[in-house]
Motif scaffolding. Structure first.
Motif, short mmCIF file in Angstrom:
data_model
loop_
_atom_site.label_atom_id
_atom_site.label_comp_id
_atom_site.label_asym_id
_atom_site.label_seq_id
_atom_site.Cartn_x
_atom_site.Cartn_y
_atom_site.Cartn_z
N HIS A 1 -21.61 -14.61 26.82
CA HIS A 1 -20.17 -14.93 26.88
C HIS A 1 -19.41 -13.82 27.77
O HIS A 1 -20.19 -12.83 27.96
N ALA A 2 -18.22 -14.25 28.31
CA ALA A 2 -17.72 -13.32 29.45
C ALA A 2 -16.22 -13.42 29.15
O ALA A 2 -15.77 -14.46 28.95
N HIS A 3 -15.50 -12.26 29.59
CA HIS A 3 -13.83 -12.33 29.61
C HIS A 3 -13.88 -12.69 31.23
O HIS A 3 -14.51 -11.92 31.84
N ARG A 4 -13.14 -13.22 31.56
CA ARG A 4 -12.68 -13.81 32.67
C ARG A 4 -11.32 -13.56 33.41
O ARG A 4 -10.54 -13.88 32.48
N THR B 1 -21.46 -11.43 21.41
CA THR B 1 -21.22 -12.35 20.40
C THR B 1 -20.94 -12.01 19.40
O THR B 1 -21.10 -10.98 18.69
N ALA C 1 -15.65 -11.17 35.95
CA ALA C 1 -16.26 -11.69 34.81
C ALA C 1 -16.55 -10.33 33.96
O ALA C 1 -17.41 -9.39 34.85
N SER D 1 -12.49 -21.06 26.88
CA SER D 1 -11.61 -21.21 25.80
C SER D 1 -10.48 -20.05 25.94
O SER D 1 -10.72 -19.19 26.99
N THR E 1 -6.45 -15.69 32.50
CA THR E 1 -7.52 -15.17 31.94
C THR E 1 -7.94 -16.15 30.83
O THR E 1 -7.32 -16.93 30.49
N TYR E 2 -9.32 -16.00 30.46
CA TYR E 2 -9.86 -16.76 29.75
C TYR E 2 -11.38 -16.25 29.25
O TYR E 2 -11.96 -15.36 29.91
N ASP E 3 -11.93 -16.89 28.17
CA ASP E 3 -13.32 -16.31 27.83
C ASP E 3 -14.23 -17.53 28.30
O ASP E 3 -13.73 -18.88 28.31
N THR E 4 -15.36 -17.36 28.51
CA THR E 4 -16.53 -18.49 28.67
C THR E 4 -17.73 -18.13 27.92
O THR E 4 -17.98 -17.05 27.55
N HIS E 5 -18.54 -19.31 27.57
CA HIS E 5 -19.71 -19.20 26.89
C HIS E 5 -20.68 -20.17 27.62
O HIS E 5 -20.13 -21.27 27.87
#
Length: 123
Positions: free
Chosen positions: A96-99, A123, A118, A72, A87-91
């Motif tokens: 959850h991680a900032h990437r 959450t 990462a 996202s 840059t993005y976030d994952t779930h």
């Protein structure tokens, strides 16, 4: 600096690398990773090109039947011609991680991930 299309091309490559069919295939993953690739994973571990290619099929998101990465808020910036920072976030599976990724275009026109980091967040 925004070189037309470069950010979109890097985003498409990043999304491809999140696909289980790519993660489970050493050959397909190798097409998207730079030979000088380095990753600092969410665990804090430093991964090299060979280490990540060997481990990727067994890592989260590497199975069609298992949980998948849900990216996202992906954005990108062309830092120079042929160099894009994403840059993005994952779930995935409750984590959850900032990437952050650096992609560079090779002389043959392909985009390959040069660096990835990462950072987990609650959450």
């Amino acid at each position: 600096m925004d070189v037309p299309g470069e950010v979109d091309e890097a985003i498409a490559a990043e999304l491809r690398l999140l696909e289980p069919s790519v993660r489970s295939s050493r050959a397909l993953s190798a097409e998207l990773l730079d030979p000088d690739f380095v990753e600092v994973g969410a665990s804090g571990r430093r991964w090299t090109y060979e280490e990540i290619l060997a481990a990727l099929p067994e890592m989260a998101g590497g199975s069609e039947e298992g949980p998948r990465y849900e990216p996202s808020a992906m954005t990108g910036t062309a830092l120079a011609p042929g160099l894009v920072h994403l840059t993005y976030d994952t779930h995935i599976d409750g984590r959850h991680a900032h990437r952050s990724s650096l992609w560079r275009r090779h002389t043959d026109g392909t985009w390959r991930m040069y660096y990835h980091q990462a950072t987990p967040f609650p959450t």
